[in-house]
Design an enzyme around this catalytic site. Structure first.
Site, PDB file in Angstrom:
ATOM      1  N   ARG A  58       0.803  -1.212   0.000  1.00 32.14           N
ATOM      2  CA  ARG A  58       0.000   0.000   0.000  1.00 32.14           C
ATOM      3  C   ARG A  58       0.842   1.270   0.000  1.00 32.14           C
ATOM      4  O   ARG A  58       0.617   2.173  -0.812  1.00 32.14           O
ATOM      5  CB  ARG A  58      -0.877   0.067   1.268  1.00 32.14           C
ATOM      6  CG  ARG A  58      -2.195  -0.592   1.162  1.00 32.14           C
ATOM      7  CD  ARG A  58      -2.645  -0.960   2.560  1.00 32.14           C
ATOM      8  NE  ARG A  58      -1.810  -2.064   2.991  1.00 32.14           N
ATOM      9  CZ  ARG A  58      -2.157  -3.332   2.824  1.00 32.14           C
ATOM     10  NH1 ARG A  58      -3.326  -3.625   2.336  1.00 32.14           N
ATOM     11  NH2 ARG A  58      -1.355  -4.311   3.169  1.00 32.14           N
ATOM     12  N   THR A  59       1.793   1.361   0.906  1.00 37.54           N
ATOM     13  CA  THR A  59       2.511   2.624   1.067  1.00 37.54           C
ATOM     14  C   THR A  59       3.313   2.962  -0.191  1.00 37.54           C
ATOM     15  O   THR A  59       3.242   4.077  -0.703  1.00 37.54           O
ATOM     16  CB  THR A  59       3.437   2.565   2.301  1.00 37.54           C
ATOM     17  OG1 THR A  59       2.649   2.161   3.422  1.00 37.54           O
ATOM     18  CG2 THR A  59       4.072   3.899   2.591  1.00 37.54           C
ATOM     19  N   LYS A  86      24.839  -5.065  -2.054  1.00 34.12           N
ATOM     20  CA  LYS A  86      26.251  -5.330  -2.329  1.00 34.12           C
ATOM     21  C   LYS A  86      27.132  -4.643  -1.297  1.00 34.12           C
ATOM     22  O   LYS A  86      28.321  -4.472  -1.498  1.00 34.12           O
ATOM     23  CB  LYS A  86      26.597  -4.844  -3.737  1.00 34.12           C
ATOM     24  CG  LYS A  86      25.815  -5.558  -4.818  1.00 34.12           C
ATOM     25  CD  LYS A  86      26.099  -4.980  -6.196  1.00 34.12           C
ATOM     26  CE  LYS A  86      25.040  -5.421  -7.191  1.00 34.12           C
ATOM     27  NZ  LYS A  86      24.661  -4.348  -8.099  1.00 34.12           N
ATOM     28  N   ARG A 108      11.528   3.906   3.523  1.00 35.56           N
ATOM     29  CA  ARG A 108      11.092   2.933   4.535  1.00 35.56           C
ATOM     30  C   ARG A 108      12.310   2.107   4.923  1.00 35.56           C
ATOM     31  O   ARG A 108      13.051   1.628   4.056  1.00 35.56           O
ATOM     32  CB  ARG A 108      10.000   2.030   4.002  1.00 35.56           C
ATOM     33  CG  ARG A 108       9.743   0.854   4.937  1.00 35.56           C
ATOM     34  CD  ARG A 108       8.516   0.104   4.602  1.00 35.56           C
ATOM     35  NE  ARG A 108       7.334   0.894   4.898  1.00 35.56           N
ATOM     36  CZ  ARG A 108       6.100   0.401   4.930  1.00 35.56           C
ATOM     37  NH1 ARG A 108       5.895  -0.871   4.677  1.00 35.56           N
ATOM     38  NH2 ARG A 108       5.083   1.173   5.213  1.00 35.56           N
ATOM     39  N   HIS A 136       5.290   6.178  11.534  1.00 32.20           N
ATOM     40  CA  HIS A 136       4.794   6.028  10.161  1.00 32.20           C
ATOM     41  C   HIS A 136       3.832   7.204   9.953  1.00 32.20           C
ATOM     42  O   HIS A 136       2.608   7.041   9.989  1.00 32.20           O
ATOM     43  CB  HIS A 136       4.082   4.673  10.044  1.00 32.20           C
ATOM     44  CG  HIS A 136       3.748   4.260   8.646  1.00 32.20           C
ATOM     45  ND1 HIS A 136       3.929   5.057   7.543  1.00 32.20           N
ATOM     46  CD2 HIS A 136       3.227   3.097   8.162  1.00 32.20           C
ATOM     47  CE1 HIS A 136       3.538   4.407   6.454  1.00 32.20           C
ATOM     48  NE2 HIS A 136       3.114   3.223   6.812  1.00 32.20           N
TER      49      HIS A 136
HETATM   50  N1  ASP Z   1       1.759  -1.109   6.832  1.00 34.21           N
HETATM   51  C1  ASP Z   1       2.006  -0.697   8.186  1.00 34.21           C
HETATM   52  C2  ASP Z   1       3.490  -0.445   8.436  1.00 34.21           C
HETATM   53  O1  ASP Z   1       4.263  -0.435   7.524  1.00 34.21           O
HETATM   54  C3  ASP Z   1       1.416  -1.616   9.167  1.00 34.21           C
HETATM   55  C4  ASP Z   1       1.965  -3.009   9.194  1.00 34.21           C
HETATM   56  O2  ASP Z   1       2.838  -3.369   8.417  1.00 34.21           O
HETATM   57  O3  ASP Z   1       1.512  -3.729  10.067  1.00 34.21           O
HETATM   58  O4  ASP Z   1       3.885  -0.233   9.558  1.00 34.21           O
END
Ligand code: ASP
Length: 311
Positions: A58-59, A86, A108, A136
């Site tokens: 999703r993100t 690497k 991320r 987040h």
């Molecule tokens: N998508 C959210 C996160 O990246 C929640 C999860 O992964 O549980 O933190």
């Protein structure tokens, strides 16, 4: 009120007017998205890099869509295909990104603080898309937008955040945002999945789900973060569901019109029963995904405008 920060690294420390500014702009993008129109000029000529050291569906896709809807050139870098595998360090990666003249960097990472470290080293505006167990921020913003659209406000609502609070950056960002905006926040979960001294964040702590859900307006479920559990913190998934999984019977303890949320990905039958997750009236889960795109458009818009003023 304009956002005074160059990056979006965390919700902690943001002021309510800054949060409102982002939510108001996101609301206008939500309406634009629903009308089918796009705004393709705002980020024309700008480069957005999605740098993901951890899995995401999703993100990552919603940042990609948000960037493209605003006209940016979007590049997705995932760890498996980059030189990070690497042995390139985070700082070497930063130098590479600088050389590419990246304007907006979405990061991320499994380590708390990694986006903040990169923010000190890159010229781009950095957006934290989830760092370890820390924060987040865009998830909390999209959750807030989803609640505000349905309830018309955040102030005075009672929100229960349930399950694996210990490992959840979603829980932390939501606690900071909702408390700043005047919601009453409860956390519910087994003692083994509760951070020590969580009360210091101003939340009420419950270990009994039925008791904690009483009179709640919003029930926000969390994913069990198995990948971050280094030891057995729950006896079994079946037992977890029995005591802490959201089913119709436990939901009946909340207000009769209480709404249900989950950031995804869901473990059905572990954190939440399918009939509750898919309830078209009570569940906001699909709307959360939709609002994710609008919120990310707003954040990219605001940070891009800020960085262009500093050019
Ligand atoms: N998508 C959210 C996160 O990246 C929640 C999860 O992964 O549980 O933190």
């Amino acid at each position: 009120m304009p956002l005074t920060h160059r990056h979006l690294l965390q919700i902690e420390g943001l002021h309510p007017p800054e949060i409102d500014t982002m939510l108001d702009l996101a609301e206008s993008y939500a309406l634009l998205n629903r009308s089918g129109k796009t705004q393709r000029d705002l980020l024309r000529g700008r480069t957005l890099i999605n740098l993901f050291f951890e899995d995401s569906t999703r993100t990552r896709t919603s940042f990609e869509l948000a960037g493209k809807r605003l006209g940016a050139d979007v590049i997705n870098m995932s760890v498996s295909t980059s030189s990070v595998n690497k042995g390139e360090t985070l700082l070497d990666t930063a130098a590479t990104l600088n050389a590419m003249n990246c304007d907006l960097l979405v990061v991320r990472h499994g380590d708390s603080g990694a986006p903040a470290l990169l923010a000190r080293k890159v010229d781009a505006a950095v957006i934290n898309a989830g760092d370890g167990m820390h924060e987040h921020p865009t998830q909390a913003l999209l959750d807030a937008l989803t609640i505000r659209r349905r309830r018309g406000r955040l102030e005075g609502l009672t929100v229960a955040i349930c399950g694996d609070v210990l490992h959840s950056r979603v829980a932390r960002s939501n606690i900071f945002l909702l408390s700043a905006m005047g919601s009453r926040v409860r956390v519910i979960g087994p003692p083994t999945l509760m951070p020590t001294e969580i009360e210091r964040l101003g939340v009420e702590v419950f270990h009994d789900m039925r008791e904690g859900l009483r009179d709640c307006d919003i029930v926000m479920m969390l994913r069990l973060q198995k990948e971050r559990m280094t030891r057995g913190l729950i006896p079994s998934f079946r037992e977890f569901f029995r005591f802490y999984g959201l089913d119709a019977e436990k939901l009946a303890c909340a207000k009769p019109d209480a709404l249900v949320m989950h950031p995804g990905p869901m473990n059905r039958g572990v954190e939440i029963a399918s009939d509750v997750a898919d309830d078209p009236v009570r569940s906001l889960i699909k709307e959360q995904v939709e609002m994710g795109v609008a919120v990310r458009m707003a954040v990219l818009d605001i940070l891009a405008r800020r960085s262009s003023r500093n050019d």
